[in-house]
Design an enzyme around this catalytic site. Structure first.
Site, PDB file in Angstrom:
ATOM      1  N   GLY A  95       0.834  -1.189   0.000  1.00 57.87           N
ATOM      2  CA  GLY A  95       0.000   0.000   0.000  1.00 57.87           C
ATOM      3  C   GLY A  95       0.869   1.240   0.000  1.00 57.87           C
ATOM      4  O   GLY A  95       2.071   1.178   0.279  1.00 57.87           O
TER       5      GLY A  95
ATOM      6  N   LEU B  88       7.050   1.549   3.680  1.00 53.39           N
ATOM      7  CA  LEU B  88       8.060   2.024   2.725  1.00 53.39           C
ATOM      8  C   LEU B  88       8.747   3.294   3.230  1.00 53.39           C
ATOM      9  O   LEU B  88       9.841   3.615   2.778  1.00 53.39           O
ATOM     10  CB  LEU B  88       7.414   2.274   1.362  1.00 53.39           C
ATOM     11  CG  LEU B  88       6.801   1.034   0.692  1.00 53.39           C
ATOM     12  CD1 LEU B  88       6.109   1.415  -0.597  1.00 53.39           C
ATOM     13  CD2 LEU B  88       7.854  -0.035   0.444  1.00 53.39           C
TER      14      LEU B  88
ATOM     15  N   GLN C 232       3.185  10.011   1.346  1.00 45.35           N
ATOM     16  CA  GLN C 232       4.492   9.336   1.268  1.00 45.35           C
ATOM     17  C   GLN C 232       5.281   9.755   0.034  1.00 45.35           C
ATOM     18  O   GLN C 232       6.495   9.560  -0.007  1.00 45.35           O
ATOM     19  CB  GLN C 232       4.322   7.809   1.279  1.00 45.35           C
ATOM     20  CG  GLN C 232       3.828   7.271   2.614  1.00 45.35           C
ATOM     21  CD  GLN C 232       3.755   5.761   2.592  1.00 45.35           C
ATOM     22  OE1 GLN C 232       2.752   5.203   2.148  1.00 45.35           O
ATOM     23  NE2 GLN C 232       4.795   5.092   3.038  1.00 45.35           N
TER      24      GLN C 232
ATOM     25  N   HIS D 151      -3.472   1.012   8.255  1.00 42.58           N
ATOM     26  CA  HIS D 151      -2.101   1.523   8.137  1.00 42.58           C
ATOM     27  C   HIS D 151      -2.052   2.687   7.137  1.00 42.58           C
ATOM     28  O   HIS D 151      -1.482   3.750   7.444  1.00 42.58           O
ATOM     29  CB  HIS D 151      -1.170   0.386   7.692  1.00 42.58           C
ATOM     30  CG  HIS D 151       0.239   0.803   7.434  1.00 42.58           C
ATOM     31  ND1 HIS D 151       1.313   0.326   8.170  1.00 42.58           N
ATOM     32  CD2 HIS D 151       0.779   1.645   6.514  1.00 42.58           C
ATOM     33  CE1 HIS D 151       2.431   0.878   7.713  1.00 42.58           C
ATOM     34  NE2 HIS D 151       2.139   1.672   6.703  1.00 42.58           N
TER      35      HIS D 151
HETATM   36 NI    NI Z   1       3.242   2.962   5.475  1.00 44.61          NI
END
Ligand code: NI
Length: 176
Positions: free
Chosen positions: A46, A100, A51, A141
């Protein structure tokens, strides 16, 4: 286009992302292409828009058989805009997570075992689902990222938080 993934410590990861005004816009479509390219390039289950530095409430997730989560059941590939989660019941479940934005580490995180979630797809249609297990974990998450929360901030037992190579010696876990 594959974009750089911000790493924990970057203040943009701790900000609350903004609601998207129009789900079916060219800007969101372009953002989703970059998110998918980036997630696939990293074998992620995901990715949330912040991000890659976009402070919008957009997440993608999905896993057929993810080498990073070999025991996890498949999760349908989903692009969701302005997602909202409602826990169903009080049951919590512990499970391993990676991110990540926190490369090389894993931790056990308690999550709601069963949730309802709702949002829009890139055509502006309603997504309305009930999820449990790994599917519910991934959604929680990713949506946490939209509120500036990274999974280490939810770890309770720090004996089960550390470097993947130390926690799972000899196991071939793909890099994050
Ligand atoms: Ni994450």
């Amino acid at each position: 286009m594959i974009r750089d993934v911000l790493r924990m410590g970057d203040p943009r990861l701790f900000a609350r992302s903004h609601e998207v005004e129009r789900a079916d816009s060219p800007e969101i479509a372009a953002l989703l292409v970059d998110m998918l390219d980036t997630m696939r390039a990293q074998n992620g289950a995901g990715l949330a828009a912040p991000q890659i530095g976009a402070g919008l409430r957009v997440v993608v997730f999905g896993a057929e058989r993810n080498p990073r989560y070999p025991d996890a059941e498949p999760v349908p590939y989903t692009e969701i805009i302005n997602p909202v989660i409602t826990p169903l019941g009080d049951a919590m479940e512990d499970g391993w997570e990676g991110c990540l934005s926190v490369p090389g580490l894993r931790g056990v995180v308690p999550r709601h075992a069963r949730i309802h979630y709702r949002g829009l797809d890139p055509q502006g249609r309603v997504i309305d689902r009930i999820a449990e297990g790994f599917h519910a974990r991934v959604v929680q998450h990713e949506c946490d990222h939209l509120d500036g929360i990274l999974y280490p901030m939810r770890v309770r037992d720090f004996t089960r938080f550390g470097f993947t190579e130390e926690l799972f010696p000899g196991v071939d876990v793909a890099d994050e």
